[in-house]
Design an enzyme around this catalytic site. Structure first.
Site, PDB file in Angstrom:
ATOM      1  N   ASP A  59       0.859  -1.189   0.000  1.00 51.53           N
ATOM      2  CA  ASP A  59       0.000   0.000   0.000  1.00 51.53           C
ATOM      3  C   ASP A  59       0.893   1.236   0.000  1.00 51.53           C
ATOM      4  OD1 ASP A  59      -1.830   1.974   0.390  1.00 51.53           O
ATOM      5  OD2 ASP A  59      -2.669   1.169   2.250  1.00 51.53           O
TER       6      ASP A  59
ATOM      7  N   ASP B  42      -3.336   2.413  -5.705  1.00 55.26           N
ATOM      8  CA  ASP B  42      -2.084   2.386  -4.940  1.00 55.26           C
ATOM      9  C   ASP B  42      -1.967   1.169  -4.041  1.00 55.26           C
ATOM     10  OD1 ASP B  42      -3.987   3.152  -3.044  1.00 55.26           O
ATOM     11  OD2 ASP B  42      -2.506   4.239  -1.892  1.00 55.26           O
ATOM     12  N   GLU B  43      -2.714   0.120  -4.343  1.00 53.62           N
ATOM     13  CA  GLU B  43      -2.696  -1.070  -3.501  1.00 53.62           C
ATOM     14  C   GLU B  43      -2.698  -2.323  -4.339  1.00 53.62           C
ATOM     15  OE1 GLU B  43      -5.536   0.139   0.260  1.00 53.62           O
ATOM     16  OE2 GLU B  43      -5.860  -1.763  -0.772  1.00 53.62           O
TER      17      GLU B  43
END
Ligand SMILES: [Mg+2]
Length: 399
Positions: A6, A99-100
């Site tokens: 993350d 973003d993960e």
């Protein structure tokens, strides 16, 4: 073993990566028209700035802060590069948001003759060297625990959770911090006197089923260290895209609801663009303090992936919210999804204008590829650049 990677304050990190002189300063990224904080650096957080806080409030709390209008095209580019790096570490990577990503690290430790912890550290270092952004890595026997472990080590940390450590770990985590439970459902389990994740994991399965349904049982099993939610590396097309969250306390202030709705809109549009999809219907859904729901919908005459069209319709839906009620949560749901590449023309639309608009977009992309990112851009963007030069900040509200 499953890892969740993350990125830390992703949008803000992206801005720091291309403007290193901003490192160590309170930097906040704003939505394009919502004028709400979408991401902030650690330094901005120390002034009490939160995500979804309106611009004016953030400005009050942190007058010397640097406010930047979100550049989602750039963030998507960074995201693609991030995912590419991760795929060098494991053949099974599931991108779960901009973003993960979840990765299956099973066996990678033996292959590399390295502990999981040092693999996590090495992944962070690799991303930092290549992209100049920091990520946090959570490694655990399954997705739910990996995500919870990751939360504990933010920013820029590696968390490793092994099976024997699970009960102790759960005894320190509040129920509302379990992914998929959230603040709304936290209230439901309070009736059972349950506050900690460990207490929830100790409830019998029958109660869990009553409270949370079938998915609740999967979640409960994951809390026990079983691997139920698989890492899915195939890039499938979602049937709907949406996001929702609860407020800390119910509010009748529609400005706050608007902020939350626009925050979810921005994030949902990222997913939409990542999957190259267009939206048939945009839905705004709210829950009031008595858990009564309100659904408001707009159907487009033809599917769209255009930010401004979606934002305009969302604004109209927000105006339709009846005043005086107290809301505890707000969310966005895109339905009627179709491929953005096969957009159908409306019968009554002037085809020549559509074609020229598309040609303009193509020409713009090609020019920018050849002469640099902003060689050709919209007037509103130029207006922004001009303002930015003057004061490094921007008062939004271009629509
Ligand atoms: Mg993140």
């Amino acid at each position: 073993m499953i890892a969740l990677i993350d990125a830390d304050s992703f949008f803000a990190s992206c801005e720091l990566s291309r403007n290193p002189h901003l490192r160590g300063k309170p930097v906040m990224v704003l939505g394009r028209i919502g004028s709400f904080i979408l991401a902030k650096t650690h330094e901005a957080k120390q002034y009490g700035v939160n995500t979804v806080m309106p611009y004016w409030e953030a400005k009050q709390k942190c007058p010397q802060g640097i406010f930047i209008e979100g550049d989602f095209r750039f963030y998507t580019q960074v995201s693609r590069r991030l995912m590419k790096i991760l795929k060098n570490w494991s053949p099974l990577v599931q991108v779960s948001s901009i973003d993960e990503a979840y990765m299956d690290l099973t066996g990678i430790d033996k292959m590399r003759d390295q502990s999981f912890e040092s693999i996590g550290d090495a992944i962070r270092e690799d991303v930092w060297q290549q992209l100049g952004i920091t990520v946090t890595v959570g490694i655990a026997p399954n997705k739910v625990l990996a995500k919870m472990a990751c939360e504990q080590k933010k920013p820029n940390g590696t968390a490793l959770l092994l099976k024997p450590q699970i009960p102790h770990f759960l005894s320190q985590i509040e129920v509302g911090d379990i992914p998929g439970i959230g603040r709304g459902r936290q209230l439901a389990v309070k009736r059972y006197g349950i506050h900690w994740a460990k207490e929830l994991s100790e409830l019998p399965m029958s109660i869990i089923k009553n409270l949370f349904g079938r998915n609740g049982i999967l979640l409960w099993k994951e809390l026990h260290g079983e691997y139920m939610f698989k890492v899915d590396g195939s890039a499938h097309t979602p049937k709907q895209i949406g996001r929702t969250s609860s407020l800390e306390k119910p509010t009748s202030n529609l400005k706050i609801i608007e902020g939350l709705a626009f925050y979810h809109l921005e994030r949902s549009i990222e997913s939409l663009h990542r999957h190259k999809l267009a939206v048939g219907d945009v839905n705004l859904y709210l829950r009031d303090r008595d858990f009564k729901r309100l659904y408001l919908t707009h159907s487009f005459s033809k599917p769209t992936d255009d930010f401004f069209k979606l934002a305009r319709q969302l604004q109209k839906l927000i105006w339709k919210i009846p005043p005086g009620r107290w809301w505890r949560s707000a969310g966005i749901l895109f339905t009627g999804l179709s491929s953005a590449n096969s957009r159908q023309l409306n019968l009554f639309e002037d085809i020549s204008s559509v074609i020229s608009e598309e040609k303009l977009n193509q020409a713009k992309d090609e020019l920018n590829k050849r002469y640099g990112q902003f060689a050709l851009s919209s007037a509103s963007h130029l207006f922004y650049e001009k303002r930015k030069k003057k004061s490094d900040e921007l008062r939004l509200g271009l629509i």
